[in-house]
Write a protein that holds these residues in place. Structure first.
Motif, PDB file in Angstrom:
ATOM      1  N   TYR A 137     -13.099  52.221 -17.980  1.00 36.25           N
ATOM      2  CA  TYR A 137     -11.661  52.477 -18.031  1.00 36.25           C
ATOM      3  C   TYR A 137     -10.911  51.295 -18.643  1.00 36.25           C
ATOM      4  N   ARG A 138      -9.809  51.596 -19.311  1.00 40.52           N
ATOM      5  CA  ARG A 138      -8.795  50.589 -19.587  1.00 40.52           C
ATOM      6  C   ARG A 138      -7.843  50.596 -18.406  1.00 40.52           C
ATOM      7  N   ILE A 139      -7.373  49.401 -18.033  1.00 43.32           N
ATOM      8  CA  ILE A 139      -6.489  49.276 -16.877  1.00 43.32           C
ATOM      9  C   ILE A 139      -5.118  48.796 -17.323  1.00 43.32           C
ATOM     10  N   ASP A 140      -4.076  49.471 -16.861  1.00 43.61           N
ATOM     11  CA  ASP A 140      -2.706  49.009 -17.095  1.00 43.61           C
ATOM     12  C   ASP A 140      -2.455  47.842 -16.151  1.00 43.61           C
ATOM     13  N   PRO A 141      -2.262  46.627 -16.671  1.00 45.05           N
ATOM     14  CA  PRO A 141      -2.114  45.449 -15.796  1.00 45.05           C
ATOM     15  C   PRO A 141      -0.824  45.437 -14.988  1.00 45.05           C
ATOM     16  N   THR A 142       0.102  46.331 -15.296  1.00 42.46           N
ATOM     17  CA  THR A 142       1.357  46.345 -14.541  1.00 42.46           C
ATOM     18  C   THR A 142       1.245  47.131 -13.245  1.00 42.46           C
ATOM     19  N   ASN A 143       0.360  48.144 -13.223  1.00 42.85           N
ATOM     20  CA  ASN A 143       0.287  48.980 -12.022  1.00 42.85           C
ATOM     21  C   ASN A 143      -1.134  49.414 -11.653  1.00 42.85           C
ATOM     22  N   GLY A 144      -2.150  48.986 -12.428  1.00 42.50           N
ATOM     23  CA  GLY A 144      -3.528  49.307 -12.117  1.00 42.50           C
ATOM     24  C   GLY A 144      -3.982  50.695 -12.499  1.00 42.50           C
ATOM     25  N   SER A 145      -3.137  51.491 -13.156  1.00 45.47           N
ATOM     26  CA  SER A 145      -3.530  52.848 -13.529  1.00 45.47           C
ATOM     27  C   SER A 145      -4.645  52.813 -14.573  1.00 45.47           C
ATOM     28  N   LEU A 146      -5.500  53.846 -14.552  1.00 54.85           N
ATOM     29  CA  LEU A 146      -6.709  53.872 -15.368  1.00 54.85           C
ATOM     30  C   LEU A 146      -6.628  54.908 -16.486  1.00 54.85           C
ATOM     31  N   ASP A 202     -19.764  48.870 -24.848  1.00 59.59           N
ATOM     32  CA  ASP A 202     -18.871  48.991 -25.998  1.00 59.59           C
ATOM     33  C   ASP A 202     -17.454  49.245 -25.497  1.00 59.59           C
ATOM     34  N   PRO A 203     -16.481  48.357 -25.796  1.00 62.10           N
ATOM     35  CA  PRO A 203     -15.122  48.529 -25.277  1.00 62.10           C
ATOM     36  C   PRO A 203     -14.388  49.716 -25.890  1.00 62.10           C
ATOM     37  N   GLY A 204     -14.902  50.240 -27.017  1.00 62.59           N
ATOM     38  CA  GLY A 204     -14.237  51.367 -27.661  1.00 62.59           C
ATOM     39  C   GLY A 204     -14.750  52.720 -27.227  1.00 62.59           C
ATOM     40  N   THR A 205     -16.012  52.768 -26.759  1.00 61.40           N
ATOM     41  CA  THR A 205     -16.629  54.050 -26.412  1.00 61.40           C
ATOM     42  C   THR A 205     -17.175  54.096 -24.991  1.00 61.40           C
ATOM     43  N   GLY A 206     -17.421  52.942 -24.386  1.00 59.31           N
ATOM     44  CA  GLY A 206     -18.030  52.879 -23.065  1.00 59.31           C
ATOM     45  C   GLY A 206     -19.547  52.925 -23.081  1.00 59.31           C
ATOM     46  N   VAL A 207     -20.146  53.125 -24.246  1.00 63.43           N
ATOM     47  CA  VAL A 207     -21.598  53.249 -24.346  1.00 63.43           C
ATOM     48  C   VAL A 207     -22.283  51.949 -23.942  1.00 63.43           C
ATOM     49  N   ALA A 208     -23.316  52.073 -23.111  1.00 65.51           N
ATOM     50  CA  ALA A 208     -24.081  50.923 -22.640  1.00 65.51           C
ATOM     51  C   ALA A 208     -25.338  50.754 -23.488  1.00 65.51           C
ATOM     52  N   THR A 209     -25.610  49.511 -23.906  1.00 61.98           N
ATOM     53  CA  THR A 209     -26.803  49.194 -24.686  1.00 61.98           C
ATOM     54  C   THR A 209     -27.653  48.201 -23.905  1.00 61.98           C
ATOM     55  N   PHE A 210     -28.895  48.560 -23.655  1.00 58.93           N
ATOM     56  CA  PHE A 210     -29.776  47.705 -22.864  1.00 58.93           C
ATOM     57  C   PHE A 210     -30.084  46.411 -23.602  1.00 58.93           C
ATOM     58  N   ILE A 211     -29.936  45.273 -22.909  1.00 60.93           N
ATOM     59  CA  ILE A 211     -30.227  43.959 -23.473  1.00 60.93           C
ATOM     60  C   ILE A 211     -31.589  43.464 -23.018  1.00 60.93           C
ATOM     61  N   GLY A 212     -31.827  43.498 -21.711  1.00 61.00           N
ATOM     62  CA  GLY A 212     -33.114  43.025 -21.209  1.00 61.00           C
ATOM     63  C   GLY A 212     -33.171  43.034 -19.701  1.00 61.00           C
TER      64      GLY A 212
END
Length: 237
Positions: free
Chosen positions: A85-94, A126-136
């Motif tokens: 999620y992106r979070i609104d820093p003013t009120n915490g909404s997602l 990925d901050p644009g899609t949320g996709v997780a890529t395994f590192i190790g």
């Protein structure tokens, strides 16, 4: 750490002064709690001011390119999903970004990007899609008790328990952990935030309330700062 899914719980408190211009002279950090409260904690006094309610159980906070993020895990239950999620820093909404496809244990960030741990190791998010890529994978079992840092060039991980907490550095290219040292005193530490050259952490869930500490990134030792008023546990800072 009574088994929980990070960051902080403290599951996630995260220092994001860049997102809130000149609120005051004190160092401040955004915080999310197990009750889904969202707000700001003063890192000098421990005073927490709630500004909103996130509406989801977050396993930590992260910041990248001046945007505040949070992540949830379906493993937590209660309607939670594997979502960034992106979070609104003013009120915490997602605002949902996308499905991470993994059951996140801890969520955090460095100045280079967003990261998460799962039972099998470290992932980049990925901050644009949320996709997780395994590192190790890591050499230890991460479980759900611990937290990732936010805001530093280096990614730190704390593995916590009621009698001791171990600070590690985490290699963001391989996922490998390097032990730095045990906290002193040994307390249930969780998510960490780096602000103005100082690494902060807080205790919670296995104690009667939360205490705020500074953490020495050279040896893992802690220094008490203040008792936190306004919440008893934190999921992320």
């Amino acid at each position: 750490m009574i088994q929980r899914t990070t960051t902080l719980f403290w599951v996630g408190a995260s220092l994001f002064l860049g997102l809130v211009p000149a609120i005051q002279a004190d160092d401040l950090a955004y915080v999310t709690t197990p009750t889904q409260a969202f707000g700001v904690v003063d890192l000098n006094t421990g005073v927490f001011t709630q500004t909103g309610h996130s509406g989801a159980y977050l396993n930590g906070l992260g910041e990248f390119n001046n945007v505040l993020y949070g992540a949830s895990s379906a493993a937590h239950g209660g309607g939670s999903t594997n979502t960034l999620y992106r979070i609104d820093p003013t009120n915490g909404s997602l605002t949902p970004v996308g499905n991470t496809s993994i059951s996140i244990s801890q969520f955090g960030s460095t100045t280079a990007g967003l990261f998460a741990t799962a039972s099998d190791g470290l992932y980049s998010i990925d901050p644009g899609t949320g996709v997780a890529t395994f590192i190790g994978s890591t050499a230890i079992t991460l479980g759900t008790t611990g937290g990732l840092s936010v805001g530093a060039d280096q990614l730190y991980f704390v593995l916590s328990g009621p009698t001791s907490s171990i600070l590690y550095s985490m290699n963001t290219a391989t996922g490998a952990l390097a032990s730095i040292g045990a906290s002193s005193p040994g307390v249930c530490l969780d998510g960490m935030a780096f602000e103005n050259g100082t690494l902060y952490d807080a205790s919670g869930f296995c104690n009667a309330g939360s205490d705020l500490f500074t953490v020495n990134p050279g040896n893992g030792s802690t220094q008490f700062v203040a008792h936190v008023s306004g919440f008893d546990e934190v999921n992320g800072i």
